[in-house]
Design a protein around this motif. Sequence first.
Motif, mmCIF file in Angstrom:
data_model
loop_
_atom_site.group_PDB
_atom_site.id
_atom_site.type_symbol
_atom_site.label_atom_id
_atom_site.label_comp_id
_atom_site.label_asym_id
_atom_site.label_seq_id
_atom_site.Cartn_x
_atom_site.Cartn_y
_atom_site.Cartn_z
ATOM 1 N N LYS A 190 3.897 4.135 8.332
ATOM 2 C CA LYS A 190 4.965 5.130 8.473
ATOM 3 C C LYS A 190 6.367 4.494 8.391
ATOM 4 O O LYS A 190 7.291 5.083 7.825
ATOM 5 C CB LYS A 190 4.808 5.892 9.786
ATOM 6 N N GLN A 191 6.500 3.298 8.967
ATOM 7 C CA GLN A 191 7.813 2.636 8.929
ATOM 8 C C GLN A 191 8.276 2.427 7.486
ATOM 9 O O GLN A 191 9.455 2.586 7.175
ATOM 10 C CB GLN A 191 7.738 1.293 9.660
ATOM 11 N N TRP A 192 7.341 2.081 6.615
ATOM 12 C CA TRP A 192 7.695 1.892 5.201
ATOM 13 C C TRP A 192 7.948 3.228 4.522
ATOM 14 O O TRP A 192 8.892 3.365 3.727
ATOM 15 C CB TRP A 192 6.603 1.099 4.483
ATOM 16 N N ALA A 193 7.176 4.242 4.866
ATOM 17 C CA ALA A 193 7.380 5.575 4.285
ATOM 18 C C ALA A 193 8.788 6.076 4.633
ATOM 19 O O ALA A 193 9.480 6.666 3.789
ATOM 20 C CB ALA A 193 6.324 6.544 4.802
ATOM 21 N N ILE A 250 0.850 -1.202 0.000
ATOM 22 C CA ILE A 250 0.000 0.000 0.000
ATOM 23 C C ILE A 250 0.880 1.245 0.000
ATOM 24 O O ILE A 250 0.658 2.192 -0.769
ATOM 25 C CB ILE A 250 -0.954 0.012 1.223
ATOM 26 N N VAL A 251 1.927 1.227 0.841
ATOM 27 C CA VAL A 251 2.802 2.400 0.941
ATOM 28 C C VAL A 251 3.608 2.587 -0.349
ATOM 29 O O VAL A 251 3.731 3.709 -0.856
ATOM 30 C CB VAL A 251 3.729 2.290 2.173
ATOM 31 N N ALA A 252 4.109 1.489 -0.899
ATOM 32 C CA ALA A 252 4.896 1.590 -2.143
ATOM 33 C C ALA A 252 4.029 2.121 -3.290
ATOM 34 O O ALA A 252 4.470 2.972 -4.071
ATOM 35 C CB ALA A 252 5.493 0.233 -2.509
ATOM 36 N N LEU A 253 2.798 1.634 -3.390
ATOM 37 C CA LEU A 253 1.899 2.111 -4.457
ATOM 38 C C LEU A 253 1.605 3.597 -4.310
ATOM 39 O O LEU A 253 1.516 4.330 -5.305
ATOM 40 C CB LEU A 253 0.578 1.331 -4.414
ATOM 41 N N SER A 254 1.464 4.050 -3.065
ATOM 42 C CA SER A 254 1.079 5.442 -2.821
ATOM 43 C C SER A 254 2.140 6.422 -3.306
ATOM 44 O O SER A 254 1.827 7.589 -3.573
ATOM 45 C CB SER A 254 0.805 5.655 -1.325
ATOM 46 N N GLY A 255 3.369 5.959 -3.435
ATOM 47 C CA GLY A 255 4.457 6.813 -3.931
ATOM 48 C C GLY A 255 4.239 7.302 -5.352
ATOM 49 O O GLY A 255 4.934 8.213 -5.818
ATOM 50 N N ALA A 256 3.252 6.729 -6.042
ATOM 51 C CA ALA A 256 2.888 7.216 -7.381
ATOM 52 C C ALA A 256 2.441 8.670 -7.333
ATOM 53 O O ALA A 256 2.466 9.363 -8.348
ATOM 54 C CB ALA A 256 1.785 6.351 -7.986
ATOM 55 N N HIS A 257 2.036 9.130 -6.159
ATOM 56 C CA HIS A 257 1.624 10.530 -6.036
ATOM 57 C C HIS A 257 2.805 11.502 -6.062
ATOM 58 O O HIS A 257 2.603 12.704 -5.891
ATOM 59 C CB HIS A 257 0.743 10.737 -4.800
ATOM 60 N N ALA A 258 4.003 11.006 -6.312
ATOM 61 C CA ALA A 258 5.090 11.916 -6.713
ATOM 62 C C ALA A 258 4.706 12.562 -8.040
ATOM 63 O O ALA A 258 5.216 13.621 -8.406
ATOM 64 C CB ALA A 258 6.395 11.143 -6.867
ATOM 65 N N LEU A 259 3.819 11.886 -8.761
ATOM 66 C CA LEU A 259 3.433 12.302 -10.118
ATOM 67 C C LEU A 259 2.095 13.025 -10.138
ATOM 68 O O LEU A 259 1.176 12.671 -9.408
ATOM 69 C CB LEU A 259 3.306 11.071 -11.015
ATOM 70 N N GLY A 260 1.996 14.003 -11.020
ATOM 71 C CA GLY A 260 0.702 14.571 -11.373
ATOM 72 C C GLY A 260 0.134 15.520 -10.335
ATOM 73 O O GLY A 260 0.836 15.993 -9.441
ATOM 74 N N ARG A 261 -1.128 15.754 -10.474
ATOM 75 C CA ARG A 261 -1.804 16.730 -9.627
ATOM 76 C C ARG A 261 -3.292 16.431 -9.522
ATOM 77 O O ARG A 261 -3.841 15.639 -10.297
ATOM 78 C CB ARG A 261 -1.624 18.129 -10.213
ATOM 79 N N CYS A 262 -3.933 17.135 -8.599
ATOM 80 C CA CYS A 262 -5.385 17.107 -8.484
ATOM 81 C C CYS A 262 -5.950 18.300 -9.241
ATOM 82 O O CYS A 262 -5.339 19.368 -9.302
ATOM 83 C CB CYS A 262 -5.800 17.198 -7.023
#
Length: 287
Positions: free
Chosen positions: A242-245, A164-176
């Motif tokens: 958080k530990q993974w983040a 879940i944490v690794a996937l969320s890193g996709a938000h380095a990209l793009g915008r709302c």
Amino acid sequence: SSGETAGIFTPKQEDYQKVYDDIAKLLEEKDDYDDGSYGPVLVRLAWHASGTYDKETGTGGSNGATMRFAPEGDHGANAGLVAARDFLEPVKQKHPWISYSDLWILSGVCAIQEMQGPVIPYRPGRHDKDIVACTPDGRLPDASQGNKHLRDIFYRMGFNDQEIVALSGAHALGRCHTTRSGYEGPWTFSPTVVTNEYYKLLLNEKWSWKKWNGPKQLEDKTTRSLMMLPTDMAIVTDKTFKQWAEKYAKDEELFFKDFSNVIVKLFELGVPFAEGSEKMTLKPTNV
Ligand code: DDH
């Protein structure tokens, strides 16, 4: 060269590379969109095509491209993805042998690699399905929620906390976009480059609620130009997440490795690949 037997075209790696190269070329040409690239919205298309998967029933997932049809295309979570689907239409017209399902995932792979991300091994074999295969609304995450919702949604697909944490890193990209989700702004200062900045900013910036009439979102105290969704914040308020983040913030190489693995898993959820089908590595144009 490509095999053609009795009119049945059997695409080979070099044929997928041609499609890849055409997507990459179009990304380069159409640079007047958003922050200068359609890359992020292509990644979001591939993710929303895949993220409907339900492991209990085996329904949803990238095999089918059912977002082409109104019931699913009109789901609130998919607002704005018509831009990505329209962007890919000329590629589909030029290479009609590829299914939309394979094309959308290939475009996600291409976008990540072209935006300087890790290599994402690609495996074709998806078949487009009919309108009746459209998934019900509500399978994709709701940004206004927290850690329990993230686990409910992603465990349903078969992911664990690290993933879940690794996937969320996709938000380095793009915008709302206020016109799409109602939220506004980018997560990072480099929204067209794959980095581990998402985790660094989440952990190192101070975040406060944005004062506006829109939905609840956070802004960074330093520049007030970046944003986080309530679900993004859950990645650093939940102890296990958080530990993974923290690991990914410290070690971009580890993030790239885990991101590649988990994106491949996401893109292949529920896809009945032919026996003996193999992953291929498509060559980026920007190296
Ligand atoms: Fe996301 N995402 N996402 N996201 N996402 C939005 C944009 C982008 C959530 C909500 C939103 C993932 C997870 C989550 C991308 C990739 C991925 C927007 C803004 C919202 C809202 C849409 C708009 O207004 O245009 C939520 C909630 C979650 C979650 O709970 C985990 C994942 C797993 C991925 C992925 O790719 C693996 C990308 C890229 C964008 C930027 C799109 C753009 O047009 O730019």
